[in-house]
Design a protein around this motif. Structure first.
Motif, PDB file in Angstrom:
ATOM      1  N   ALA A 155       2.078   5.228   0.896  1.00 56.33           N
ATOM      2  CA  ALA A 155       2.404   5.886   2.158  1.00 56.33           C
ATOM      3  C   ALA A 155       1.129   6.368   2.833  1.00 56.33           C
ATOM      4  O   ALA A 155       0.261   6.947   2.184  1.00 56.33           O
ATOM      5  CB  ALA A 155       3.341   7.048   1.909  1.00 56.33           C
TER       6      ALA A 155
ATOM      7  N   ARG B 222       8.351  11.921  -5.395  1.00 59.01           N
ATOM      8  CA  ARG B 222       9.620  11.218  -5.174  1.00 59.01           C
ATOM      9  C   ARG B 222       9.425   9.821  -4.598  1.00 59.01           C
ATOM     10  O   ARG B 222      10.184   8.922  -4.902  1.00 59.01           O
ATOM     11  CB  ARG B 222      10.512  12.030  -4.234  1.00 59.01           C
ATOM     12  CG  ARG B 222      11.192  13.167  -4.935  1.00 59.01           C
ATOM     13  CD  ARG B 222      11.940  14.036  -3.943  1.00 59.01           C
ATOM     14  NE  ARG B 222      12.997  13.282  -3.277  1.00 59.01           N
ATOM     15  CZ  ARG B 222      13.497  13.619  -2.099  1.00 59.01           C
ATOM     16  NH1 ARG B 222      13.021  14.647  -1.461  1.00 59.01           N
ATOM     17  NH2 ARG B 222      14.466  12.916  -1.571  1.00 59.01           N
ATOM     18  N   SER B 223       8.387   9.678  -3.768  1.00 55.39           N
ATOM     19  CA  SER B 223       8.298   8.396  -3.059  1.00 55.39           C
ATOM     20  C   SER B 223       7.301   7.467  -3.725  1.00 55.39           C
ATOM     21  O   SER B 223       6.323   7.058  -3.149  1.00 55.39           O
ATOM     22  CB  SER B 223       7.908   8.637  -1.603  1.00 55.39           C
ATOM     23  OG  SER B 223       6.674   9.312  -1.569  1.00 55.39           O
TER      24      SER B 223
ATOM     25  N   SER C 168       0.839  -1.206   0.000  1.00 53.70           N
ATOM     26  CA  SER C 168       0.000   0.000   0.000  1.00 53.70           C
ATOM     27  C   SER C 168       0.872   1.253   0.000  1.00 53.70           C
ATOM     28  O   SER C 168       2.040   1.218   0.371  1.00 53.70           O
ATOM     29  CB  SER C 168      -0.899  -0.001   1.233  1.00 53.70           C
ATOM     30  OG  SER C 168      -0.109   0.009   2.393  1.00 53.70           O
TER      31      SER C 168
ATOM     32  N   GLY D 129       7.650   4.469  -4.308  1.00 51.24           N
ATOM     33  CA  GLY D 129       8.089   3.092  -4.067  1.00 51.24           C
ATOM     34  C   GLY D 129       9.421   2.848  -4.728  1.00 51.24           C
ATOM     35  O   GLY D 129       9.627   3.197  -5.892  1.00 51.24           O
ATOM     36  N   GLY D 130      10.358   2.255  -4.009  1.00 50.06           N
ATOM     37  CA  GLY D 130      11.700   2.071  -4.533  1.00 50.06           C
ATOM     38  C   GLY D 130      11.792   0.818  -5.362  1.00 50.06           C
ATOM     39  O   GLY D 130      10.816   0.083  -5.516  1.00 50.06           O
ATOM     40  N   PRO D 131      12.970   0.586  -5.919  1.00 49.45           N
ATOM     41  CA  PRO D 131      13.181  -0.667  -6.658  1.00 49.45           C
ATOM     42  C   PRO D 131      13.058  -1.868  -5.731  1.00 49.45           C
ATOM     43  O   PRO D 131      13.280  -1.761  -4.533  1.00 49.45           O
ATOM     44  CB  PRO D 131      14.606  -0.520  -7.198  1.00 49.45           C
ATOM     45  CG  PRO D 131      15.241   0.573  -6.395  1.00 49.45           C
ATOM     46  CD  PRO D 131      14.144   1.462  -5.939  1.00 49.45           C
TER      47      PRO D 131
ATOM     48  N   GLU E 194       7.140  15.660  -2.560  1.00 49.93           N
ATOM     49  CA  GLU E 194       7.405  14.435  -1.799  1.00 49.93           C
ATOM     50  C   GLU E 194       6.731  13.245  -2.461  1.00 49.93           C
ATOM     51  O   GLU E 194       7.341  12.211  -2.693  1.00 49.93           O
ATOM     52  CB  GLU E 194       6.864  14.641  -0.374  1.00 49.93           C
ATOM     53  CG  GLU E 194       7.028  13.469   0.526  1.00 49.93           C
ATOM     54  CD  GLU E 194       8.390  13.471   1.186  1.00 49.93           C
ATOM     55  OE1 GLU E 194       8.546  12.676   2.099  1.00 49.93           O
ATOM     56  OE2 GLU E 194       9.268  14.257   0.787  1.00 49.93           O
TER      57      GLU E 194
END
Lengths: 378, 660
Positions: free
Chosen positions: A28, A82-83, A26, A85-87, A79
């Motif tokens: 943030a 940018r966020s 899910s 979800g990362g690799p 924000e």
């Protein structure tokens, strides 16, 4: 449930705490400062409605908070971009850390620090075990617990005092003897026992306290044997060999033929150069100097005599190097060195004795007590 | 099995804290939500494991499992049950375990109740919290392990230090630790903000409940410690300026300053850098307190073990966190945007004044506590900085501070009206002056300083009352309106007033007890009567009693006033045979807020008994005042609504000064 099963459950719970958030996809959901500022704006409106602040102040405040709100909203937008979800690899690395490194690290650290082989030993279980356990420690503990509850039981102190003495707990022995006198009143025997404990506390030296106790005992009963013996010893230690010999001689003269203490007093008497009556019957039980040796010793000069003593000690040491299991022999050897003032050799003998008796815990304990009583440890 | 489960749980907590110290931090840097969220679950699980660990040690104590070395050394099977619980932290190892338990509880509380925090901030806060936790887990496991085992459990334990066998041990240390450790959250918030490089008014709002919680616990913790020392040490003193006490007072002063500066930051977006610094300092001082007490630098009843390796380890922790915190601060603080500017005569001006004085007071205590230690370690010279130094420096700082307190709460934000405020405080002035006059009339002019102290106390209390009546417009509006306003008044306003009034109450207690306290040190014989301040004390002889693990020799005394018996006192000397130690148990009799205090000295050869008999007027007010202060904190904490200051629009620009 075995210990290892519990450990496994706990480890699983720890791993779960690491893996669980990594598995959720899910977005943030945390709060943001926008809410705080919106709340502040509402607050101003509420205060204004209640007439708690003036219109001008409210406007100024609103503008101030709105500025913060706009800045915060801008920040939140950038924000969010940018966020996204990362690799995936990051999460995989974190998962591996939790799944592999955590249990391995925890096990290694625990095995280095913990004692998994030791069961818990709560009092209740220990009590049950202690019923069968008649070791000296347990018995003493029981008597001590009894005395804690019945502090006025003189008999308890009299029972425990000699045990303390044998274990080398001389200070406790002295206390117990004193308590017994205080509670049960004094008599010659109790005073003599106190003196004996005090002498033990002084490493065998008859201190002023100890001497006072023996003298008091003799006032109460002028034939108290223990006190007589120790008063003689005190005289010997003071260098008054004649007085010592006289005291011991008189003891032996009055002694019944089979008195169990006679050999000891006889030995002491010969030590100060006296000749015990009926020496043949009271010959020392332990392999000491022969009657001839002693008779000769009486004639010898001081130097010769000390040489003879040295020779005897050397013989004893020699014998012990062959037959190393003789506790009494070791004890005598150490005492002899101490009497000769050769502390280093006594220490050496203590070390040898410990080595020689290492295999037998019971004997080792005895020798340790002797070493302690002589102040040779440490 | 139980002790080993506790041991392993502690190791697992260390493992989790290591992960929590790194992964969320990295997540916050890379904005990876999953990694950031990891901190929440590990913080909760960490708390569970430390709780298991603590529970295991407690079980070992309660069941007298002497196969655990720590239990053997600090417990005895005949101890009353309550002390078996409290002796868990009545020793070095166990108290450190309590320390990390509270740390973990606070960490889990942030994880659970911090849902309103931005994800990145929360992740950073929990990461910093994990750094602290991690270092203390290592400290415990490597140098102070409470789970060391003995292969053959001894039959009987060595007993808890008799001085600690008191209900005070159940209260004072946990409260104090809740305070000390609570400031770690403020520290973590400050560091998290510095790491992110973003600090704003909202930050102050978020950190406020945590600071307030810590402050409350610390207030009550210090106060209860003081009461415990008062009745247990047998000298009738309530504050000794002992280094260990000072060690707890320093974080309290810094924390109080932090609480006030955070208000300015929240309302006016100013004093940001200063607030961050205070947050770092408050926890740093808590750590220094822990170091001083636990390292054996100071010897006192608090020093359970003096082991150099522990001292060095704590010193390293200290340097790492204080140095790291201040280093990060020095690096990041210049980047922070400064907030607004404001006039000296305003609410924020008053709060700056408060901060200035509290910080200087804190610095004074710091110097007075550490200078003798530093001097002794450098030159070997021993000097004693005692009560005179602190009384001389503390009073001049606290008198203006307390005098300014009622003004501060009445001043408006941004630009205040000092004449208006003075007028509104007239009633409080009046009460204060009446109190001074009354005190002088009763006690005589030689007690002029004390009389002014009492006057100041009343001024502070009524200043707080006026703050409330002004806000609800009592007497100026119909009563109904005032009542409805009182109901609508934010709880934090009630809280402020209560806390400030509490300070006044404490002041009155201190002044009265130390000025008009009387004492007699005499030797009494059976049936003899001693008089003190209108009370007659009759000695009725001694009695020997047997406690669960001690024997006591108690004196029996009857207290009468004007021929009427008002109570009995039974002070005693207890002998604990397990440690061959004895303690002196004072006996107290409360008369209103005053107390009669009796403790035993030695018995003389002629059969008489030396006693110390004190009359302490209004002494209870000291501790009641601190409880009122803490109650104010609770009120304020229960205020869920957010308050905002209403800055007045500046029509004519007053002389402005930049805010730190």
């Amino acid at each position: 449930m075995s210990l290892w099963f519990v450990f496994a459950l706990m480890t699983a719970a720890a791993i779960f705490a690491v893996l669980w958030p990594l598995g959720r996809r899910s977005a943030a959901e945390g709060g943001s400062d926008l809410e705080v500022y919106r709340d502040q704006l509402e607050e101003i409106a509420r205060d204004r409605a209640e007439g708690r602040i003036g219109a001008a102040e409210a406007d100024a405040a609103r503008i101030e908070v709105s500025r913060r709100l706009i800045a915060a909203a801008d920040a939140a937008e950038s924000e969010a971009q940018r966020s996204e979800g990362g690799p995936v690899w990051r999460r995989r690395v974190a998962a591996i850390v939790g799944l592999v490194l955590l249990p391995i690290g925890a096990s290694v650290a625990y095995l280095a620090l913990g004692s998994p082989q030791l069961p818990g030993q709560p009092l209740a279980e220990r009590r049950a075990a202690a019923q069968q356990d008649n070791s000296i420690d347990t018995l003493i503990a029981r008597v001590e617990a009894h005395l804690e509850k019945n502090p006025n039981d003189a008999r308890g102190y009299e029972v425990v005092a000699p045990v303390y003495l044998r274990m080398g707990r001389f200070a406790d022995a002295v206390n117990a003897r004193r308590k017994a006198i205080a509670l049960a009143g004094e008599n010659a025997q109790r005073q003599a026992d106190l003196g004996e404990a005090l002498a033990a506390l002084g490493n065998g030296v008859i201190t002023a306290d100890a001497k006072a106790a023996f003298e008091r005992a003799l006032e109460l009963d002028r034939n108290d044997l223990k006190s007589l013996y120790f008063i003689g010893l005190a005289a010997e230690q003071d260098g008054d060999r004649k007085k010592a010999a006289a005291i011991w001689m008189s003891m032996l003269k009055d002694a019944p033929a089979d008195a169990p203490w006679a050999p000891m007093v006889g030995e002491a008497l010969t030590r100060v150069g006296g000749v015990p009556p009926k020496l043949a019957e009271v010959a020392p039980a332990q392999p000491g100097p022969s009657a001839d040796d002693i008779a000769a010793a009486g004639q010898m000069s001081e130097q010769d005599r000390s040489e003879m003593v040295r020779g005897m000690v050397a013989r004893l040491a020699d014998r012990l190097s062959q037959d190393s299991g003789d506790v009494a022999g070791w004890q005598r050897l150490m005492r002899a060195y101490m009497v000769m003032g050769d502390r280093d050799k006594a220490k050496g003998a203590a070390g040898d004795a410990r080595k020689a008796l290492a295999a037998d815990p019971d004997k080792l304990r005895q020798i340790d007590e002797t070493i302690k009583s002589m102040g040779l440890d440490g | 099995m139980t002790p080993e489960v506790g041991h392993y749980a502690l190791v697992l907590a260390l493992g989790l804290s290591l992960i929590q110290a790194l992964v969320p931090l990295y997540g916050a840097q890379t904005r990876d939500v999953a990694l950031m969220r990891l901190g929440t679950s590990t913080a909760i699980m960490q708390c569970v494991f430390v709780a298991i660990s603590f529970g295991a040690l407690m079980t070992a104590y309660v069941t007298s499992d002497f196969s655990v070395a720590n239990v053997f050394e600090n417990s005895h099977s005949t101890m009353p049950l309550i002390y078996k619980f409290t002796s868990v932290w009545g020793n070095h190892e166990g108290s450190m375990l309590l320390w990390v338990l509270i740390l973990a509880v606070f960490g889990a509380a942030v994880a659970v109740f911090g849902a309103n925090l931005p994800t990145a901030l929360k992740a950073n806060v929990l990461a910093v919290q994990a750094w602290i936790a991690c270092s203390f887990y290592l400290f415990i496991l490597l140098t102070s392990n409470p789970f060391q085992r003995l292969a053959r459990a001894p039959i009987e334990g060595r007993d808890l230090n008799p001085i600690l066998q008191d209900i005070g041990l159940a209260i004072h240390p946990p409260l104090l630790y809740l305070g000390y450790v609570g400031f770690s959250i403020a520290f973590s918030f400050a560091l998290a903000a510095l790491i992110e490089g973003r600090i704003d008014a909202a930050w102050a709002r978020w950190v406020r409940p945590w600071t307030l919680t810590a402050w409350m616990f610390l207030t009550v913790g210090i106060s209860m410690g003081s009461y415990w020392a008062y009745y247990e040490l047998g000298w009738g003193g309530f504050w000794f300026w002992d280094p260990v006490e000072n060690a707890s007072l320093m974080p309290w002063l810094a924390g109080t300053a932090l609480l006030h500066s955070a208000v300015v930051m929240e309302k006016r977006n100013a004093l940001k850098v200063w607030t961050i610094l205070l947050a770092i300092l408050a926890f740093s001082l808590s750590l220094i307190g822990t170091f001083l007490v636990r390292s054996g630098v100071l010897t006192s009843v608090h020093t359970f073990a003096t082991d150099p390796s522990r001292g060095v380890f704590i010193l390293c922790i200290l340097i790492f966190f204080i140095g790291g915190g201040l280093g990060l601060f020095a690096w990041r603080a210049p980047l922070l945007r400064q907030g607004g500017i404001f006039a000296p005569i305003s609410r924020e001006g008053a709060l700056v004044f408060n901060n200035l004085f509290l910080t200087i007071a804190c610095l004074t205590v710091f110097v007075g506590t550490l200078y003798p230690l530093a001097l002794e370690s450098l030159t070997g010279e021993k000097i004693s900085v005692g009560a005179p130094f602190f009384n001389l420096t503390f009073a001049p700082l606290f008198i203006p501070l307390m005098f300014a307190m009622p003004f501060g709460t009445l001043l408006a934000w941004k630009r205040g009206d000092i004449y208006g405020v003075t007028q509104r405080l007239m009633a409080a002035f009046g009460v204060g002056i009446v109190a001074v006059a009354a005190a002088l009339a009763v006690a005589g002019v030689q007690h002029v300083l004390a009389a002014f102290g009492i006057g100041l106390g009343f001024f502070v209390i009524f200043g707080a009352v006026i703050d409330l009546t002004e806000r609800v417009a009592l007497f100026r509006r119909p009563l109904g309106t005032s009542l409805s306003r009182a109901v609508g008044l934010p709880r934090s306003a009630w809280g402020t007033a209560a806390a400030h009034a509490g300070v006044g109450v404490t002041l009155i207690g201190i002044v009265c007890a130390s000025t008009w306290g009387t004492e007699r040190i005499v030797a009494v014989k059976d049936g003899q009567t001693v008089s003190l301040s209108g009370y007659d004390l009759t000695f009725d002889g001694m009695v020997q009693r047997q406690g669960p693990n001690f024997r006591e020799l108690a004196g029996r005394f009857t207290v009468s006033e004007n021929g009427q018996v008002v109570g009995a006192l039974s002070p005693s000397k207890r002998t604990f045979s397990a440690r061959s130690m004895s303690t002196n148990e004072a006996a107290l009799l409360s008369r209103g807020f005053s107390q009669l205090y009796l403790s035993l000295g030695d018995a003389n050869a002629d059969g008489s008994l030396a006693i110390r008999f004190y009359y302490k007027p209004l002494v209870l007010l000291i501790w009641i005042g601190t409880l009122i202060m803490a109650f104010g904190g609770i009120l304020s904490l229960s205020d869920r609504r957010l308050r905002v200051g209403a800055p007045k629009p500046a029509k004519v620009k007053p002389t402005l000064q930049p805010a730190g």
